[in-house]
Design a protein around this motif. Sequence first.
Motif, short mmCIF file in Angstrom:
data_model
loop_
_atom_site.label_atom_id
_atom_site.label_comp_id
_atom_site.label_asym_id
_atom_site.label_seq_id
_atom_site.Cartn_x
_atom_site.Cartn_y
_atom_site.Cartn_z
N ALA A 83 0.83 -1.21 0.00
CA ALA A 83 0.00 0.00 0.00
C ALA A 83 0.86 1.26 0.00
N PRO A 84 0.47 2.29 -0.72
CA PRO A 84 -0.78 2.46 -1.45
C PRO A 84 -0.79 1.85 -2.85
N GLY A 85 0.31 1.28 -3.31
CA GLY A 85 0.23 0.49 -4.54
C GLY A 85 1.01 1.01 -5.72
N ASN A 86 1.89 1.97 -5.51
CA ASN A 86 2.64 2.50 -6.65
C ASN A 86 3.49 1.42 -7.32
N LYS A 87 4.18 0.62 -6.49
CA LYS A 87 5.08 -0.37 -7.08
C LYS A 87 4.28 -1.55 -7.63
N THR A 88 3.15 -1.87 -7.00
CA THR A 88 2.31 -2.95 -7.54
C THR A 88 1.80 -2.57 -8.93
N THR A 89 1.27 -1.35 -9.04
CA THR A 89 0.71 -0.97 -10.34
C THR A 89 1.83 -0.79 -11.37
N HIS A 90 3.02 -0.46 -10.91
CA HIS A 90 4.15 -0.39 -11.84
C HIS A 90 4.49 -1.79 -12.35
#
Length: 571
Positions: free
Chosen positions: A252-259
């Motif tokens: 969270a908040p998810g910058n690296k996940t969405t990357h």
Amino acid sequence: MSLYFDAVAVLTAPASGGSFKSRIYSARNLRAAPAQIYALITEASKWDTVLAEVIEKADILNLERKLTPLLALLLVHDHLLAKKGIAAPATHWLRQAVERHKVRLKAEFTKARVRRGCGSVEQLKSAILRQKREADGSSQFVYPRWVRVNNIRSTLEDQLRTTFADYQRVDSLMALAPDDEGKNKQKLLYLDPHIPDLVAVPYGADFTSSPAYKSGEIILQDKASCFPAYLLLGDRGPADPWQGDLVDGCAAPGNKTTHMASLVAKQKQKTRKRIFCMDASKLRSKTLQKMVTLAGADPTVTVLQGQDFLALDPLDERFQEVSGLLLDPSCSGSGIIGRDDFPQLTLPQANVPKVKPQGKKRKRQADDQDDAGEQSKVTVEAPTASPSDENDIPSGALDDDRLTKLSNLQARIVEHALSFPAATHVTYSTCSIHLIENEAVVARILASEVAQRRGWRLLRRDEQPEGLRKWKHRGVRRDRENGESDVTPAEVDLPGDALEACLRCWTGDAEGLGGFFVAGFVRDAQSEDKTSPKVKRSNTVHDETTEKDDAEEDDDNDDDDDDDEWDGFSD
Ligand SMILES: C[S@@+](CC[C@H](N)C(=O)[O-])C[C@H]1O[C@@H](n2cnc3c(N)ncnc32)[C@H](O)[C@@H]1O
């Protein structure tokens, strides 16, 4: 007149986070218009050094005992520089306290200009802004606004044609620096040479109302924060796609996940890859889910809300195909650039010898509030967390003990990742500048039982994706001096090639970034793992009591007696 008391109240209210502007607009009990207060403070802060000098030389603070240094600075600013002068009736004591000395003030202001060799007030303004930027070092670097294009919803080419259609391309980051007046330049764009699909624009650029931002086509993400997913997934394309599933353990908040999802989308794989992401904080997990949905990553990404990564069983069959894990756990946040744009005014001093050349910078004083009972009682509210706030910065003082606890937890988290049966690639990152959370954690991990047993090693520089191979800031053997008295500088005994494998970012250089650290670990999938499944399992399964504490502590902010546990997330 309430304008000046309101401005003093805003400047002396306890710090509450959020931008300077948002703090004024969310303040309670102000009588003057927030826009007027904001304008007064920002303008006065551009002139503070000269105004402090003029007030000291004119000796106003000794002659007018009811004026505090801050009040005097704001009033003298308007008296000398505002078109309509001081915004108060001619009979008001504040206005009279300054206007009584108008001849002296004017003379000292003219002398200040002449001393700097300036023929006009405009020239003087540019000269002092330049002087200020040189003094705080900000003329040497620039912090731009970084924008990542989300390949799930768009492409860089599309965005250059649409969102950035009227932006002019520049070939250096420095070209994005504010001008001599301190104003942000508009509509300039720099294509980042290290991270694919990343651009930089002047810091003031606001995309929050742009269609591309609202639809998740672009994501505002700092460059350094893009290193981990790129280090993990690299420059792979359709010809050489990633094999296996992925995990983001502290997401969270998810910058690296969405990357990660964006990089996977670029590979245009025929079989859908799965990305499991989780966060121990239930609250932050909600933002994570929103970010994943906004990025259009729902079909690929499964969010495990409130899941403690340490409690995840690597032998669970859902994770049997997991080959890559990204770990960006809680850290001290010591590398985060002060986004706090709250003006630090140089104030005049009372009772200084007349020959003293210039006012010294000093902190706003509590006694600045005691001014003839007209002081506004202002409460400044902390703004709610924004989805782009990727750092869960702990509250409390940073000292050796805290850093040790953090690094224990960081090492545990990465070691847990190394135990996933099919894992071959792991990245570890922090937004800390402290060696104990960075290279020292790497050293501990390399020496760990799980790393040795399973043949994990560092991803060498020459194996890194092209953009990151070119990145010149590498791991360090000892802490840089940073003037923090409570933190003892640390050293690590890692060989040169291991330090070369680690990537560092620093504040205050020409790269326009905050402090950041990332390292990649790899192992050959065929490496022999001599231990039996039973032993592996006992190494990885997490005690249930701790699981519950870990997951709940950030929502409840409870303290925990476990030495290795981090005691508090600031959601
Ligand atoms: C630095 S932030 C992550 C930022 C995120 N990677 C991004 O780029 O947007 C660290 C996060 O790790 C979470 N966290 C800390 N320990 C955890 C654990 N044991 N399991 C899962 N999440 C954890 C915190 O709640 C926090 O949200």
